[in-house]
Each structure stands twice: as C-alpha cells, then as structure tokens.
Design a protein around this motif. Structure first.
Motif, PDB file in Angstrom:
ATOM      1  N   ARG A  64       0.852  -1.187   0.000  1.00 41.64           N
ATOM      2  CA  ARG A  64       0.000   0.000   0.000  1.00 41.64           C
ATOM      3  C   ARG A  64       0.889   1.239   0.000  1.00 41.64           C
ATOM      4  NH1 ARG A  64      -5.169  -1.191   0.293  1.00 41.64           N
ATOM      5  NH2 ARG A  64      -5.802  -3.227   1.153  1.00 41.64           N
ATOM      6  N   LEU A  65       0.510   2.195  -0.800  1.00 46.11           N
ATOM      7  CA  LEU A  65       1.294   3.424  -0.902  1.00 46.11           C
ATOM      8  C   LEU A  65       1.074   4.288   0.332  1.00 46.11           C
ATOM      9  CD1 LEU A  65       0.725   4.357  -4.657  1.00 46.11           C
ATOM     10  CD2 LEU A  65       2.636   3.102  -3.651  1.00 46.11           C
ATOM     11  N   SER A  66       2.150   4.893   0.806  1.00 47.77           N
ATOM     12  CA  SER A  66       2.068   5.778   1.968  1.00 47.77           C
ATOM     13  C   SER A  66       1.478   7.127   1.569  1.00 47.77           C
ATOM     14  CB  SER A  66       3.456   5.977   2.564  1.00 47.77           C
ATOM     15  OG  SER A  66       4.269   6.725   1.661  1.00 47.77           O
ATOM     16  N   ARG A  67       1.160   7.925   2.580  1.00 49.76           N
ATOM     17  CA  ARG A  67       0.616   9.258   2.313  1.00 49.76           C
ATOM     18  C   ARG A  67       1.630  10.100   1.544  1.00 49.76           C
ATOM     19  NH1 ARG A  67      -3.872  10.506   1.018  1.00 49.76           N
ATOM     20  NH2 ARG A  67      -2.730  11.455  -0.680  1.00 49.76           N
ATOM     21  N   GLY A  68       2.902  10.003   1.939  1.00 54.05           N
ATOM     22  CA  GLY A  68       3.928  10.770   1.237  1.00 54.05           C
ATOM     23  C   GLY A  68       4.067  10.345  -0.213  1.00 54.05           C
ATOM     24  N   GLN A  69       4.001   9.043  -0.456  1.00 49.34           N
ATOM     25  CA  GLN A  69       4.081   8.562  -1.831  1.00 49.34           C
ATOM     26  C   GLN A  69       2.881   9.003  -2.649  1.00 49.34           C
ATOM     27  OE1 GLN A  69       4.535   4.430  -0.883  1.00 49.34           O
ATOM     28  NE2 GLN A  69       6.764   4.539  -0.724  1.00 49.34           N
ATOM     29  N   MET A  70       1.695   9.053  -2.022  1.00 45.44           N
ATOM     30  CA  MET A  70       0.506   9.525  -2.732  1.00 45.44           C
ATOM     31  C   MET A  70       0.594  11.020  -3.025  1.00 45.44           C
ATOM     32  SD  MET A  70      -1.406   7.061  -3.571  1.00 45.44           S
ATOM     33  CE  MET A  70      -2.902   7.949  -4.024  1.00 45.44           C
ATOM     34  N   ASP A  71       1.195  11.776  -2.114  1.00 48.01           N
ATOM     35  CA  ASP A  71       1.389  13.204  -2.380  1.00 48.01           C
ATOM     36  C   ASP A  71       2.314  13.408  -3.572  1.00 48.01           C
ATOM     37  OD1 ASP A  71      -0.250  13.856  -0.265  1.00 48.01           O
ATOM     38  OD2 ASP A  71       1.399  14.213   1.148  1.00 48.01           O
ATOM     39  N   THR A  72       3.388  12.587  -3.631  1.00 51.47           N
ATOM     40  CA  THR A  72       4.291  12.660  -4.778  1.00 51.47           C
ATOM     41  C   THR A  72       3.569  12.251  -6.054  1.00 51.47           C
ATOM     42  OG1 THR A  72       6.205  12.153  -3.387  1.00 51.47           O
ATOM     43  CG2 THR A  72       6.430  11.740  -5.747  1.00 51.47           C
ATOM     44  N   MET A  73       2.720  11.231  -5.959  1.00 52.56           N
ATOM     45  CA  MET A  73       1.964  10.778  -7.120  1.00 52.56           C
ATOM     46  C   MET A  73       1.094  11.917  -7.655  1.00 52.56           C
ATOM     47  SD  MET A  73       1.671   7.602  -8.617  1.00 52.56           S
ATOM     48  CE  MET A  73       1.775   6.351  -7.348  1.00 52.56           C
ATOM     49  N   ALA A  74       0.436  12.637  -6.770  1.00 57.26           N
ATOM     50  CA  ALA A  74      -0.483  13.697  -7.189  1.00 57.26           C
ATOM     51  C   ALA A  74       0.257  14.905  -7.745  1.00 57.26           C
ATOM     52  CB  ALA A  74      -1.364  14.111  -6.008  1.00 57.26           C
ATOM     53  N   SER A  75       1.392  15.243  -7.155  1.00 55.39           N
ATOM     54  CA  SER A  75       2.073  16.473  -7.566  1.00 55.39           C
ATOM     55  C   SER A  75       3.042  16.269  -8.723  1.00 55.39           C
ATOM     56  CB  SER A  75       2.825  17.075  -6.370  1.00 55.39           C
ATOM     57  OG  SER A  75       3.818  16.176  -5.898  1.00 55.39           O
ATOM     58  N   ASP A  76       3.789  15.144  -8.710  1.00 55.30           N
ATOM     59  CA  ASP A  76       4.877  14.988  -9.668  1.00 55.30           C
ATOM     60  C   ASP A  76       4.566  14.053 -10.826  1.00 55.30           C
ATOM     61  OD1 ASP A  76       6.241  16.622  -7.967  1.00 55.30           O
ATOM     62  OD2 ASP A  76       7.420  15.027  -7.034  1.00 55.30           O
ATOM     63  N   VAL A  77       3.538  13.199 -10.666  1.00 54.18           N
ATOM     64  CA  VAL A  77       3.175  12.293 -11.758  1.00 54.18           C
ATOM     65  C   VAL A  77       1.902  12.764 -12.436  1.00 54.18           C
ATOM     66  CG1 VAL A  77       2.618   9.915 -12.402  1.00 54.18           C
ATOM     67  CG2 VAL A  77       4.296  10.349 -10.587  1.00 54.18           C
ATOM     68  N   PHE A  78       0.834  12.914 -11.677  1.00 47.98           N
ATOM     69  CA  PHE A  78      -0.479  13.230 -12.252  1.00 47.98           C
ATOM     70  C   PHE A  78      -0.908  14.659 -11.950  1.00 47.98           C
ATOM     71  CE2 PHE A  78      -0.660   8.550 -11.418  1.00 47.98           C
ATOM     72  CZ  PHE A  78      -0.644   8.158 -12.747  1.00 47.98           C
ATOM     73  N   GLY A  79       0.046  15.589 -12.099  1.00 51.68           N
ATOM     74  CA  GLY A  79      -0.325  16.997 -11.964  1.00 51.68           C
ATOM     75  C   GLY A  79      -1.267  17.436 -13.057  1.00 51.68           C
ATOM     76  N   ASP A  80      -1.177  16.786 -14.209  1.00 49.69           N
ATOM     77  CA  ASP A  80      -2.096  17.029 -15.326  1.00 49.69           C
ATOM     78  C   ASP A  80      -2.946  15.781 -15.530  1.00 49.69           C
ATOM     79  OD1 ASP A  80      -0.820  19.482 -15.772  1.00 49.69           O
ATOM     80  OD2 ASP A  80       0.672  18.527 -17.084  1.00 49.69           O
ATOM     81  N   LEU A  81      -4.269  15.978 -15.658  1.00 53.64           N
ATOM     82  CA  LEU A  81      -5.176  14.857 -15.880  1.00 53.64           C
ATOM     83  C   LEU A  81      -5.835  14.974 -17.245  1.00 53.64           C
ATOM     84  CD1 LEU A  81      -6.910  14.492 -12.378  1.00 53.64           C
ATOM     85  CD2 LEU A  81      -4.935  13.246 -13.293  1.00 53.64           C
ATOM     86  N   PRO A  82      -6.255  13.832 -17.821  1.00 50.21           N
ATOM     87  CA  PRO A  82      -6.871  13.856 -19.158  1.00 50.21           C
ATOM     88  C   PRO A  82      -8.140  14.706 -19.202  1.00 50.21           C
ATOM     89  CG  PRO A  82      -6.281  11.617 -18.537  1.00 50.21           C
ATOM     90  CD  PRO A  82      -6.116  12.454 -17.310  1.00 50.21           C
ATOM     91  N   GLU A  83      -8.434  15.210 -20.383  1.00 53.04           N
ATOM     92  CA  GLU A  83      -9.672  15.986 -20.571  1.00 53.04           C
ATOM     93  C   GLU A  83     -10.901  15.077 -20.571  1.00 53.04           C
ATOM     94  OE1 GLU A  83      -9.813  19.250 -23.479  1.00 53.04           O
ATOM     95  OE2 GLU A  83      -7.722  18.761 -23.954  1.00 53.04           O
ATOM     96  N   GLU A  84     -10.765  13.861 -21.070  1.00 49.11           N
ATOM     97  CA  GLU A  84     -11.919  12.963 -21.164  1.00 49.11           C
ATOM     98  C   GLU A  84     -12.431  12.634 -19.759  1.00 49.11           C
ATOM     99  OE1 GLU A  84     -14.529   9.867 -21.312  1.00 49.11           O
ATOM    100  OE2 GLU A  84     -12.511   9.421 -20.552  1.00 49.11           O
ATOM    101  N   GLY A  85     -13.754  12.744 -19.576  1.00 43.27           N
ATOM    102  CA  GLY A  85     -14.351  12.699 -18.249  1.00 43.27           C
ATOM    103  C   GLY A  85     -14.102  11.422 -17.473  1.00 43.27           C
TER     104      GLY A  85
END
Length: 625
Positions: A64-85
C-alpha cells in the motif's frame, strides 16, 4: 530531494487512423482469471528479456502506498489529468484513495526496455525495440528465438487489473550508459473528441506522462537521475547497472472477488504463488539448466512468502519426474509423437504414475491444483506451460498420474505451435492456422495427446497376459525411490492424525486410508526396503472395533493385485504397530487387538523390487459374523 514533474500527452489519431480504446477486444479472451493472466504474461515477457546469459529474477510485490508517496503521485506524476471525463474521474478517484493497493512486477538480470522511444523514427541498424514494443505498439511479434510470444495480451492485462487502467514503468537499461534509466506512466481510456477551429480533434484514449518534446506533441520518458529520483520517492526497487531490468506498477490493483468484495492481500499473494508454480514449474526445477532457471519471490507488505520447490509440492512432483525423463532423453518411458504425412517428429511425451501424496494448500478455495492429478502439461521448447489436458483418473484412488509433452525444437515444428497460440498463449488452436504442414503438425499432436490422456487409466484395467480378467501386472513408472519419498527413522512413534477428517464418530469403527510415511533401509531381520504406511483408527460411539488387520498389495498402474496371486516376489506386512489413546503400544505381524480404542497405526511392509505397494486395512467389530 525535488523531483522533475511529469507532463501529460494525450495521443491524437493520426492521419491514417490508430487502434483506439477497443484494442483489448481484438485480442481474444483468456481462459485464466485476470490475476493469473497478468502474472503469467508478465513473467513470460521477463523470460523473453533474459538475454544476458544469466538466470532472471522476478520479484512480485503487493503493498500500500504511503501518504507521502501519494502526495508525490499527485504532484509529480499526475499533476495534469486527461480531458476525457471518465479517464479523469478514474485517476482522480485513485489519487483520493487512502493507502491504495498496488502490484509491482519487477525483474532483475534482464535487458530493460531499451531502444528507440518513438515508433515512427527508428535509426537504421537498430536491433532493440523493447521500449516501443511494450509501451507504444500493440501485438509486436516476438524477437526471441523460441520465445514466449508477443507483448500484446500481457500489456492489456496490466491495464485491466488497474482500477484506473494506469501503470507506471521504471526501467534500467542494460548497455546504455547515456540513457540508462527510463520512467513513464501510461493510461488507457475511452477515445474522445475536442472541438478546435471548427474541427473535431480526435483522441485515441491513450495518455502518457513523461517529458514533453519541445513542440509539445509527444511525451518522452524521464531519464537518468530524474527517473531514478522519482522512482525512489514512489518506493520502487533500487537499481544499479548490476541490477538492470524493469519494474511495472499497477495502480489501484483490482482484486474484487465474485461477491464484489476485495480479496485480502495475503490471499492475493497466495494466488500469485500458485500461479507461478502452476505455470512456470519447468523453469523453477532444480534440474533446470542455470541459464534457463527462473528465480521468483513474492512479497506482501514487506514479508516474503514461501514458494515451495516444485519437486516437493504434489502433484507437481510427478510432473517434474516426467519432465526429467524428457530432459534425460534416454528413458524408455518417453514416447515420440510423430506425423506420417509429412514424416516429422513433433515432440516427446512422458507419463509418470505414483502414490497420491498429501496436498499442501496455498489457497483453500478454488485452488489451481487438482485433488487428483490426471493431466498432461503441454509446452513448447521454451518450457512455459501452455495448458493442461485432463484425462481419466486411475481406478485406484490412492494413485495418480501426470504427463508432460514438449514440442520438438525443429524450427518449422516450433513455429507451427507458436502460431497456433491465441494472444493469451494459453492454448493451441489449429483452426488459427492455414491449411498446410503446420496445421497438420498441431492437429496430430493434439489428437495423440488427448488419446494418451484417455488411455493412461484404461491401460491399467487391461487383461493380464494369461487372459484373466482384472488389472494387469506392471510396475509403476519410474523407480520406487522416485515414487516414494525416502525418509529416515527407526520405527513407530506417536503420530498425528493422517486423515484430516472431522472427529465425528462414524457409524462403524474404521481405519482411515493408509498414507505412505517413509521408506526404511531394512528393518529387523529383513534386509530389503520397508515401506511405512500410516493410518488412524476411529471408533464408533459404541467403541465396537475389536481387531485391526490388513493386506499388502501391489500398486499396479492405477489398480492393485492382492499378495495371494502367483507372483514370485510379493509385498508382505512385517508388522502392525498400534498406539491407542491410552498410550499402550501393541505390536503384531498378523493384526492387533484394539478392543474399542481409537489411536494410530503404522504398517511396515516388505517391498518387492521395482514395484510400489499399497495397504488395505479392515477393523473387525463386535457382532460381526
């Protein structure tokens, strides 16, 4: 340590079109469940990538990913999300999950995903295209001689197991010191349209996260330190130039069962171990050449699970014995299956019979391993199990059998069977082939394999040479030392229950079916081998069982012949040893008085040469006529 932030690129349709969101439907449906398919296909690709002259290692992690790893995931990997809903909602839902479960499939000692990163621009003379074959293209043909197959179905299965249809890939490339580390994310979703300048710009539904090209129309992987730093901050395995290979992380592993609830990670880990054993035991055997051996580890929340050696894990032990016969190439029990028109050897078939051994259950419900083996495992020379053909069980339920068929390594023959495999590589389908030699090869082999699977049990019931009805006298295939697990010891002692049954009192006192315990090198004045069988005496409510007796018999290709037949050398019971609940041990060569006691019994049997034996036990009860 700050990380480079990945950027999103959504793939547009080219002028000549693309394969869009429905590409997974073009690849057929596997016979295995999704988790088995992911493990099977991923490990098969690992073996195809093992080109460095040393055995590959596979590490499969559930964590299971830690909170810190999830924060990195949100900021550094998926800072941009697809336009398709729907794609946007799926990835956002994953990012909002507390401690989501991820599956990592890591390999070491392999080449990594090298070669060009663009499918449309491949330098002249390029020999490696692993990166684009895995991340860019669909269904690329194998480039490994006698390899496992293509990247197609294995890749699709990875996305299918993700709750957000997204994977992250970290690869350390062997032999590329300029761009040795590559890190990229990819999502497969629905195709969609965006209106721009009075036109609808069409998108395929595939999205990449990496480093954008200068004109922004393409995403390259992060490389070198940027790739390594981001991978480390997300908990990927550390890598060096001596630990090259690839790690694939499936985000939000979907492990819902038929009831819609999530299986616990420990159960998922056990299923993974079963899948590895059931599909890759030929490459995990002790006799497998070092260069072809597969080393596997499964880790759940940082704890490594035990993976038994297949030679000591029934019923795989019988399959391993059959495989050793084929590998030796000098065993009379190995048959060559051939076609006559054209004349061509198609592959070798070996059958191994033996006493049914007690199972060790890794998964209690819906285990891959049968209660009684009566199957032929088929495979190409790469020695990855394609499927199992089930035949008839042996008449004596105390015995079981297993077979192995390995395709001839002649290039024309091997290619015929490779082409007959569907995208999931889990069958041979001759209908997939055009009319010709290749189709004939596969049809003939399948016909003979299925015939052999039916006849193993039928042969056990054939009349004997004297014309008498009943089972024929034949030794169980293989030496007795291969059938029975040799052990050390010097007699009876207190035994645990061998039946595994409930202690509910039966209607009549009985002895459980004897189970082979060990083989002694002589006992007392007897100089030959002595088999020790174990049983439990269970009394009825009236404790009416008064005497235990029995007979030794030959185990004959699935049936048995009593010792009273006119045979020169016969199995003989040397001794009964009964230990009742009172602790009193009674010893007798002809049977023991039990006088209403429950307990445990050892039966010592003198073994004939080159034959296996079984024991039949009976309890005489008060009131019997």
């Amino acid at each position: 340590m700050s990380n480079a932030r990945m950027k999103l690129h959504s793939e547009q349709y080219g002028k000549s079109g693309n394969i869009g969101e429905n590409f997974r439907k073009l690849l057929g449906s596997p016979t295995l469940d999704p988790l088995q398919t992911v493990i099977r296909e991923s490990v098969q690709n690992v073996l195809d990538a093992a080109k460095l002259g040393k055995p590959p290692e596979v590490l499969i992690r559930l964590r299971r990913l830690s909170r810190g790893q999830m924060d990195t995931m949100a900021s550094d990997v998926f800072g941009d999300l697809p336009e398709e809903g729907s794609s946007r909602e799926r990835i956002a839902g994953f990012l909002d999950t507390d401690s989501p479960l991820v599956l990592e499939i890591c390999d070491f000692g392999t080449t990594g995903l090298g070669g060009p990163t663009r499918s449309d621009q491949i330098p002249v003379g390029t020999t490696r295209t692993d990166f684009i074959d895995f991340l860019r293209n669909i269904g690329s043909s194998r480039d490994t001689d006698h390899g496992g197959g293509t990247y197609g179905f294995g890749k699709v299965s990875l996305y299918a197991m993700s709750s957000c249809n997204t994977i992250l890939v970290d690869s350390y490339v062997h032999g590329d010191e300029e761009k040795y580390r590559r890190f990229m994310g990819c999502h497969v979703g629905r195709s969609f349209d965006v209106e721009r300048d009075s036109y609808l710009q069409r998108y395929t539904g595939r999205h990449w996260w990496g480093e954008l090209s200068p004109d922004g129309d393409f995403a390259e992987p992060l490389t070198n330190e940027d790739a390594g730093n981001l991978a480390l901050s997300l908990g990927f395995c550390e890598r060096t130039k001596n630990r090259t290979g690839t790690s694939i992380m499936v985000l939000g592993l979907d492990v819902r069962n038929d009831e819609g609830a999530d299986d616990p990670p420990e159960l998922v880990g056990a299923k993974i171990v079963e899948t590895l054993l059931w599909n890759f035991w030929p490459r995990m055997m002790g006799s497998t050449p070092t260069s072809r051996k597969l080393t596997c580890n499964v880790e759940v929340h940082g704890v490594f699970l035990e993976i038994p050696a297949p030679e000591r894990f029934p019923p795989l032990d019988l399959f391993c014995m059959a495989m050793d016969k084929i590998r030796s190439g000098e065993n009379a029990d190995v048959a060559m299956i051939s076609s006559q028109r054209p004349v061509q050897d198609l592959g070798m078939l070996a059958i191994q019979k033996g006493l049914k051994a007690k199972r060790t259950r890794l998964v209690e419900a819906e285990s891959l391993f049968p209660e009684s083996a009566s199957h032929i495992a088929v495979m190409r020379p790469v020695e990855l199990v394609v499927r199992y053909f089930q035949g008839d069980s042996l008449p004596d339920e105390r015995l079981e059998w297993a077979g192995v068929f390995v395709v001839n390594d002649d290039n024309e023959v091997e290619q015929a069977f490779a082409d007959a495999e569907p995208p999931a590589h889990d069958d041979w389908i001759p209908e997939n082939l055009p009319k010709g030699h290749a189709k004939t090869f596969v049809n003939v082999a399948l016909r003979e394999i299925k015939k052999a699977a039916r006849e193993v049990a039928a042969e056990s019931m054939a009349p004997n040479p004297q014309g008498e009805s009943g089972p024929s006298l034949a030794k169980v295939a293989g030496d007795i030392g291969a059938i029975l697990d040799k052990g050390a010891g010097d007699g009876a002692g207190r035994r645990q229950a061998v039946s595994g049954k409930s202690k509910t009192a039966p209607r009549r006192a009985r002895a459980t079916r004897p189970v082979f315990g060990k083989l002694l090198d002589g006992y007392g004045s007897h100089l030959g081998p002595v088999a020790v069988f174990l049983s439990e005496v269970v009394q009825d409510v009236n404790k009416s069982g008064v005497r235990l007796k029995g007979d030794a018999m030959f185990a004959i290709d699935g049936s048995s012949i009593a010792a009273g037949k006119n045979i020169t050398e016969k199995p003989k019971i040397l001794e009964f040893r009964f230990e009742g609940v009172s602790g009193v041990v009674k010893v007798d060569a002809f049977g023991v008085d039990i006088n209403g006691e429950a307990g445990f019994v050892e039966v010592l049997v003198a073994m004939p040469k080159q034959a296996a034996v079984t024991v039949n036990l009976e309890i005489a009860c008060r009131g019997d006529e």
